[in-house]
Design an enzyme around this catalytic site. Structure first.
Site, PDB file in Angstrom:
ATOM      1  N   ASP A 255       0.870  -1.173   0.000  1.00  0.00           N
ATOM      2  CA  ASP A 255       0.000   0.000   0.000  1.00  0.00           C
ATOM      3  C   ASP A 255       0.909   1.226   0.000  1.00  0.00           C
ATOM      4  OD1 ASP A 255      -1.789   2.016   0.421  1.00  0.00           O
ATOM      5  OD2 ASP A 255      -2.643   1.197   2.264  1.00  0.00           O
ATOM      6  N   ASP A 401     -17.459   4.009  -0.827  1.00  0.00           N
ATOM      7  CA  ASP A 401     -16.232   3.660  -0.113  1.00  0.00           C
ATOM      8  C   ASP A 401     -16.586   3.289   1.328  1.00  0.00           C
ATOM      9  OD1 ASP A 401     -13.433   3.532   0.605  1.00  0.00           O
ATOM     10  OD2 ASP A 401     -13.011   4.941  -1.017  1.00  0.00           O
ATOM     11  N   ASP A 514     -10.406  -3.689  -1.763  1.00  0.00           N
ATOM     12  CA  ASP A 514      -9.294  -2.741  -1.646  1.00  0.00           C
ATOM     13  C   ASP A 514      -8.424  -3.142  -0.452  1.00  0.00           C
ATOM     14  OD1 ASP A 514      -7.708  -0.505  -2.021  1.00  0.00           O
ATOM     15  OD2 ASP A 514      -9.234   0.954  -1.453  1.00  0.00           O
ATOM     16  N   ARG A 574      -7.373  -3.989  -5.911  1.00  0.00           N
ATOM     17  CA  ARG A 574      -6.119  -3.238  -5.983  1.00  0.00           C
ATOM     18  C   ARG A 574      -4.927  -4.200  -6.021  1.00  0.00           C
ATOM     19  NH1 ARG A 574      -4.680   1.549  -1.753  1.00  0.00           N
ATOM     20  NH2 ARG A 574      -4.165  -0.214  -0.398  1.00  0.00           N
ATOM     21  N   ASP A 590      -3.577   4.637  -5.764  1.00  0.00           N
ATOM     22  CA  ASP A 590      -3.704   5.997  -5.241  1.00  0.00           C
ATOM     23  C   ASP A 590      -2.832   6.983  -6.015  1.00  0.00           C
ATOM     24  OD1 ASP A 590      -5.373   4.850  -3.427  1.00  0.00           O
ATOM     25  OD2 ASP A 590      -3.982   4.915  -1.745  1.00  0.00           O
ATOM     26  N   HIS A 648     -12.650   8.831  -9.401  1.00  0.00           N
ATOM     27  CA  HIS A 648     -12.561   8.543  -7.965  1.00  0.00           C
ATOM     28  C   HIS A 648     -11.690   9.612  -7.323  1.00  0.00           C
ATOM     29  CE1 HIS A 648     -12.559   6.476  -4.232  1.00  0.00           C
ATOM     30  NE2 HIS A 648     -11.346   5.963  -4.320  1.00  0.00           N
TER      31      HIS A 648
END
Length: 922
Positions: A255, A401, A514, A574, A590, A648
């Site tokens: 991440d 979300d 996610d 993701r 992101d 997004h």
């Protein structure tokens, strides 16, 4: 404790708004196995094949491989696979304990082919069809030949490294000579380096109970000029040389907040496939290993922009040394598939033959998706959906979300914000739209939460090194993580999607998985400790890159059963690995509201596409930050031609719905979205053909033009199938952009291209500077193709199901063209029982004809042919004659005639007709 949790989450929220802190992530020197394996230097490999141990079977061989420095014996297994592919494994002959083998990436057992084996005192030759492998005994080396042309070699640079499992005090065998003693001493020193038996990174300690277990091997691509693949990285499509130039490319699902561009850092997914492409052939290596992996690249000539590549790649030129890739993994075995092409598309199909194609999605999933973190409440969702109608902008899916949940507890709703979620879903359905919401793998540790209690009581959580439930931190605060590798746990998780369990759900909602790298805010490198334990006793270090995919397996199963195996699931993920395409779409994570991130979305999705994941996209406008209006509309224009099309944004950004901008900006965005919807028949056909063939939808230029060396490094433009060439506008204030038109045969032989907006014809090879305005994106249809479109744009894709088709016939230099169209119910699996139409159109000698490709398939549809636009003919016919399958002739009108195109108005033929033709009359 509650106060600490709130402070912790506030800190994490701040972290998520900052640029990436590279200090949170390891370099190769900080990963001891990478440093050790990368430093291996042998003039002559210590590994030798004992040919006397050769065992020959109909489809494979086994032979012993010995490391003469320490006497360790390994088993080499090599087998031939249908379709120009070989597979080999190297594992310890008698390990202290079994080593992990990836078993969840392939779509099934490959189809093996018979082999012919000959052996001499120095080598073994294994033939499979027209291909062969030569295994050299001393020193060990593998050479792979495609039609007698050396294509790939393994261990030709003597970088093979295999750390056998051992007890810490194990002593090496006595040396046979002084040279071997020196090498053994160097190896022992390597094994005693810090990090070999235990390792620290920042405040985290990895106990490494199995000691050093790294594997590594080098591959040389003898016919290649460039290498590409190994996503996911925010870097160029063509891989750059790393040897002597910083860290290798890293494959370790992480991440990474607001990731850095032009970087080899690991990101959210890891697909260990690399291709080598050159003038003569394309080949590839799939390194099947789910542990942390680093890949060194050498000998490439890829660090150039398009104009530099045109200058440097003159005819016949190539770098002195063939490019090579050195794979280094922390654990597991050496498990390699070699695909031999010889064309780029051959190699791509060979890889997806192993790992699978993406499933045909429902039509709505190919439309436009509207998302942000987070829509406030039920009223907000419905107001946004209604506003799209008010402003005549198509949209298919609203997204939610994490804030829709009850305190970050998945499979629950916040009833203050969403008092009647089922009613909301029904209202969206009545509008022709869908809902997608997020389900992450971290489970809130809350005694009032059924999912946590079940996982605790049944032992469903991943364990720490002491055998207790692992506890980390993520959005809910204290959280634990289900062990999706356990089939029982995976089924329990999948069961939660069933309507009898999750009643505030519907049978056709989409799911967003996610944070499934997995993300652990207080873990080493913001993920899970490697010495955690999984089902079967495997350490997390062995399976890390597969964890997210195993969640997808459960999600896919749950969505299938939720709709009684009728509807095709839509899932976005993701984290990803080889084979993820069988379950989900992927987005690039992101990103930021910067021009550079818009540009990076093209090579990132190209790299994923050639690695099997065609359903790729990037957050429109950038996840972090507030895009300037020009960047926003240019991103919409780019995203309209990328497979997954979703806007997004971060929770702290300004709202970005198109009508919140001035009318001139709103209308540009509206135009881009509507253009996407006009091409939905083409998109749907391409997705079907991807499932059928395994070829990527979004393709680099070299896929269609493998002989044009000037096209190899181009990654600011791309193709959709073999039909459209797209060059997005990705520079601020651009009034012109350079478009490269490639060569068919590596010389000046050009295809014909037609601008989709005005049908202007381009017949040249090379760069053309194209004038652009706020609405203009250079998109060209290749001459020789026929493209289906729908010109009646409605509020959503599913409301366009029965609308008529327009065919754009763009002729080549021989005045010919071909194309296809796929039609089914756009949502179910009935097409796999033959409920579909797959149609081929052909234009030749002034006649446009249609016939069914699969005559055994059938489908009842109201879709009919509204018009035909023919582009590129030298003269306009006076009329046209339609002849249907009953042989009845009907005159149809020619209208809108110009020097570049003319329209055949309302042929009116049903696309259910098995055959029909339109003849031009002069």
């Amino acid at each position: 404790m509650r106060q600490f949790s709130l402070i912790f989450l506030l800190v994490i929220s701040v972290i998520h708004t900052l640029a990436v802190d590279k200090n949170n992530f390891k370099t190769c020197d900080q990963a001891s196995f990478c440093k050790r394996s990368r430093s291996v230097q042998h003039e002559r490999s210590p590994f030798e094949v004992n040919i006397d141990t050769l065992i020959v079977n109909p489809n494979y061989i086994n032979v012993d491989l010995t490391n003469k420095h320490n006497g360790q014996i390994f088993d080499l297994k090599l087998e031939g696979i249908k379709g120009n592919t070989f597979h080999f494994e190297i594992d310890e002959k008698s390990p202290l304990k079994p080593r992990y083998r990836v078993v969840d990436a392939l779509k099934g057992e490959p189809t093996y082919e018979a082999i012919k084996v000959t052996a001499t005192g120095s080598d073994i030759t294994v033939k499979c069809g027209e291909n062969k492998v030569i295994i050299y005994a001393t020193p060990f080396k593998l050479e792979f030949y495609q039609n007698d042309v050396l294509t790939i070699s393994a261990n030709s640079k003597a970088k093979m490294h295999f750390e056998h499992l051992r007890r810490k005090q194990e002593a090496p065998p006595p040396p046979e000579n002084e040279n071997e003693q020196n090498e053994n001493e160097a190896q022992d020193q390597n094994q005693d380096e810090p990090g070999t038996w235990e390792e620290n990174f920042k405040s985290h300690h990895d106990i490494k109970p199995n000691g050093p277990s790294a594997v590594a091997l080098d591959f040389t691509f003898h016919q290649a000029n460039i290498l590409f693949g190994i996503p996911e990285h925010a870097d160029s499509f063509a891989l750059k040389t790393t040897v002597g130039n910083g860290d290798p490319y890293r494959l370790y699902n992480l991440d990474v907040f607001e990731y850095e561009l032009n970087s080899r850092m690991a990101l959210y997914g890891s697909i260990p496939v690399v291709y080598g492409h050159g003038h003569k052939s394309t080949s590839g290596i799939y390194w099947q290993n789910a542990a942390e992996t680093w890949v060194d690249i050498a000998g490439t000539a890829s660090e150039q922009n398009v104009m530099e590549s045109i200058v440097s790649f003159v005819a016949g030129s190539r770098q002195q040394d063939a490019p090579s890739a050195h794979f280094i993994s922390e654990s597991g075995i050496i498990d390699v598939f070699v695909v031999l092409g010889p064309s780029p598309n051959d190699a791509f199909k060979q890889y997806t033959a192993l790992t699978g194609s993406g499933n045909l999605p429902q039509m709505f999933a190919i439309g436009y998706h509207q998302c942000r973190w987070n829509y406030n409440d039920q009223q907000d969702v419905m107001q946004v959906a209604t506003k799209f109608d008010e402003h005549d902008i198509p949209m298919d899916t609203m997204w939610l979300d994490i804030e829709y949940t009850d305190s970050k507890k998945y499979f629950t709703w916040d009833h203050q914000k969403f008092p009647n979620a089922v009613e909301m879903m029904k209202n969206l359905t009545n509008m022709g739209r869908h809902l997608t919401f997020i389900i992450d793998p971290h489970i809130k540790r809350d005694s009032g939460y059924f999912f946590h209690n079940d996982c605790t009581d049944r032992g469903y959580y991943i364990k720490n090194k002491d055998g207790k439930d692992y506890e980390g931190w993520c959005w809910p605060g204290s959280a634990s993580y289900p062990d999706f590798f356990d089939p029982e746990i995976r089924k329990y998780y999948a069961d939660q999607y069933l309507l009898e369990n999750f009643k505030e759900n519907s049978r056709d909602t989409g799911i967003w998985n996610d944070m499934n790298e997995p993300s652990v805010f207080n873990g080493p490198e913001i993920t899970m400790p490697k010495d955690n334990l999984h089902y079967g006793g495997w350490e997390h270090r062995d399976v890390h890159n597969l964890y997210g995919q195993m969640q997808l397996v459960g999600t896919f199963d749950g969505l299938l059963r939720r709709a009684e195996n009728e509807l095709r699931p839509f899932i976005l993920t993701r984290a990803h690995f080889s084979g993820t395409q069988r379950y989900a779409a992927v987005w690039t994570g992101d990103n930021a509201a910067e021009w550079g991130h818009l540009e990076a979305s093209i090579p990132m999705c190209l790299s994923l596409s050639v690695a099997g994941i065609s359903f790729c996209g990037a957050d429109i406008g950038g996840f972090f930050g507030n895009p300037e209006t020009e960047l926003l509309y240019r991103w919409y224009q780019t995203g309209a031609f990328i497979p997954f099309f979703r806007a997004h944004a971060h929770i702290d950004t300004k709202r970005r719905e198109p009508w919140l901008y001035p009318d001139d900006v709103k209308l540009i965005i509206r135009d881009a979205i509507r253009k996407r919807y006009s091409f939905l028949p083409l998109w749907y056909t391409m997705f079907y053909e991807h499932e059928r063939s395994g070829l990527p939808i979004m393709r680099p230029l070299l896929s269609q033009y493998p002989l044009d060396k000037n096209a190899y490094n181009i990654d600011n433009q791309f193709m959709l199938s073999d039909k459209l060439l797209i060059r997005p506008v990705m520079q601020k204030g651009a009034s012109k952009v350079d478009v490269y038109f490639p060569s068919r045969n590596g010389d000046k032989q050009a295809d014909i291209w037609y601008d989709i907006d005005d049908y202007r014809k381009i017949e040249r090879v090379g760069v053309e500077s194209v004038t652009v305005n706020t609405y203009k994106v250079p998109v060209y249809q290749r001459g020789g193709t026929i493209i289906p479109r729908k010109m009646r744009i409605r509020r959503s894709a599913i409301l366009m199901e029965n609308d008529p088709i327009t065919l754009i016939v763009a002729v080549d230099s021989d005045k010919r063209a071909k194309g296809t169209l796929y039609i089914d119910d756009e949502k179910s699996f009935a097409y796999r029982q033959g409920k579909y139409l797959y149609i081929e159109f052909e234009f030749i000698d002034g006649v446009l004809s249609s016939q069914l490709i699969d005559e055994t398939a059938s489908y009842t549809t109201k879709v009919w042919l509204e018009r035909v636009i023919i582009v590129g003919l030298d003269k306009v016919p006076s009329s046209a004659t339609l002849r249907a399958s009953n042989n009845q002739a009907t005159q149809v009108d020619i209208i809108d005639a110009s020097k570049t195109a003319f329209t055949i108005r309302k042929p009116g033929v049903s696309l259910m007709e098995p055959t029909w033709s339109i003849t031009l009359n002069y």
